[in-house]
Motif scaffolding. Structure first.
Motif, PDB file in Angstrom:
ATOM      1  N   VAL A  11       0.818  -1.208   0.000  1.00 46.46           N
ATOM      2  CA  VAL A  11       0.000   0.000   0.000  1.00 46.46           C
ATOM      3  C   VAL A  11       0.850   1.256   0.000  1.00 46.46           C
ATOM      4  O   VAL A  11       0.536   2.237  -0.644  1.00 46.46           O
ATOM      5  N   ARG A  12       1.962   1.275   0.689  1.00 43.75           N
ATOM      6  CA  ARG A  12       2.688   2.504   0.910  1.00 43.75           C
ATOM      7  C   ARG A  12       3.882   2.700  -0.027  1.00 43.75           C
ATOM      8  O   ARG A  12       4.721   3.532   0.220  1.00 43.75           O
ATOM      9  N   ASP A  96      -3.902  14.331  -6.444  1.00 45.86           N
ATOM     10  CA  ASP A  96      -4.131  13.704  -7.738  1.00 45.86           C
ATOM     11  C   ASP A  96      -3.763  12.225  -7.741  1.00 45.86           C
ATOM     12  O   ASP A  96      -4.182  11.480  -8.617  1.00 45.86           O
ATOM     13  N   SER A  97      -2.965  11.799  -6.779  1.00 48.87           N
ATOM     14  CA  SER A  97      -2.596  10.390  -6.662  1.00 48.87           C
ATOM     15  C   SER A  97      -3.791   9.599  -6.141  1.00 48.87           C
ATOM     16  O   SER A  97      -4.585  10.101  -5.344  1.00 48.87           O
ATOM     17  N   TYR A  98      -3.899   8.356  -6.563  1.00 50.59           N
ATOM     18  CA  TYR A  98      -5.038   7.545  -6.150  1.00 50.59           C
ATOM     19  C   TYR A  98      -5.110   7.384  -4.639  1.00 50.59           C
ATOM     20  O   TYR A  98      -6.193   7.442  -4.052  1.00 50.59           O
ATOM     21  N   SER A 178      11.203  11.769   7.064  1.00 47.08           N
ATOM     22  CA  SER A 178       9.879  12.039   6.496  1.00 47.08           C
ATOM     23  C   SER A 178       8.833  11.226   7.241  1.00 47.08           C
ATOM     24  O   SER A 178       9.110  10.149   7.757  1.00 47.08           O
ATOM     25  N   VAL A 179       7.640  11.781   7.306  1.00 53.78           N
ATOM     26  CA  VAL A 179       6.507  11.123   7.946  1.00 53.78           C
ATOM     27  C   VAL A 179       5.349  11.200   6.965  1.00 53.78           C
ATOM     28  O   VAL A 179       4.954  12.290   6.556  1.00 53.78           O
ATOM     29  N   GLY A 180       4.827  10.051   6.564  1.00 47.61           N
ATOM     30  CA  GLY A 180       3.771  10.031   5.561  1.00 47.61           C
ATOM     31  C   GLY A 180       2.545   9.268   5.994  1.00 47.61           C
ATOM     32  O   GLY A 180       2.603   8.378   6.845  1.00 47.61           O
ATOM     33  N   ILE A 181       1.431   9.669   5.412  1.00 44.84           N
ATOM     34  CA  ILE A 181       0.163   8.962   5.587  1.00 44.84           C
ATOM     35  C   ILE A 181      -0.482   8.822   4.215  1.00 44.84           C
ATOM     36  O   ILE A 181      -0.114   9.501   3.275  1.00 44.84           O
ATOM     37  N   ILE A 182      -1.472   7.945   4.141  1.00 46.97           N
ATOM     38  CA  ILE A 182      -2.317   7.893   2.949  1.00 46.97           C
ATOM     39  C   ILE A 182      -3.747   8.174   3.393  1.00 46.97           C
ATOM     40  O   ILE A 182      -4.130   7.877   4.522  1.00 46.97           O
TER      41      ILE A 182
END
Length: 186
Positions: A11-12, A96-98, A178-182
């Motif tokens: 997923v990531r 714009d990313s899914y 970096s710290v990311g979420i979806i």
């Protein structure tokens, strides 16, 4: 180029920081299943956030997907887990990313990098950074969640640098974090 472990099917994968990503997933609170169910009970007034919350369901929550109305921000500060020696640089989002990722960027001085590494190991169970190819990075991705229903935060740390032993990290100007979420399931 070294894989960060988030190859096809994960997923990531879109949140990788390139060759030197060290990733962990940590959890912080999110909307409850009850709140999500309430959003689907005809409580839409036409606002896009209401529609988005209708689409954010229990399976998204269980998968660690952040609610669609989550703001791009200093995620570590919001979690109450940002060390004072870690500098927040800003946050980017890709609507714009899914999967609609967001990624907060940080920098830590080389003189504090070992301290930050130790902090992440203690707080989240992160494995120690390793030198591979052209820089320091995590040997593999790993996951940690504070509990069911929490948002999964991917945290990466790394630097491209000549081979310097850990004891000489102070000679490296800075490490990137970096710290990311979806906000949307694939």
């Amino acid at each position: 180029m070294r894989s960060n472990g988030y190859g096809a099917g994960h997923v990531r994968g879109a949140l990788a920081v390139g060759c030197f990503g060290l990733w962990l997933s940590v959890a912080a609170g999110g909307a409850t299943a009850g709140a999500t169910a309430g959003a689907t009970d005809g409580a839409t007034d036409g606002a896009s956030s209401d529609v988005a919350l209708v689409r954010w369901d229990a399976s998204d929550q269980a998968a660690g997907v952040a609610p669609p109305d989550t703001p791009c921000q200093d995620f570590l500060q919001t979690l109450g887990k940002k060390p004072v020696y870690l500098e927040y640089l800003g946050c980017e989002q890709d609507d714009d990313s899914y999967i609609q990722p967001m990624q907060a960027h940080y920098r830590v001085s080389g003189s504090f990098a070992a301290k930050l590494e130790g902090y992440l190991m203690h707080e989240f169970g992160m494995p120690a950074l390793e030198y591979v190819c052209c820089g320091w990075a995590s040997p593999a991705p790993f996951a940690w969640r504070a509990g069911p229903g929490g948002v999964a935060y991917d945290i990466g740390m790394g630097v491209e640098t000549p081979r310097l032993p850990r004891e000489q990290w102070g000679q490296i100007s800075s490490f990137n974090v970096s710290v990311g979420i979806i906000r949307k399931s694939p």
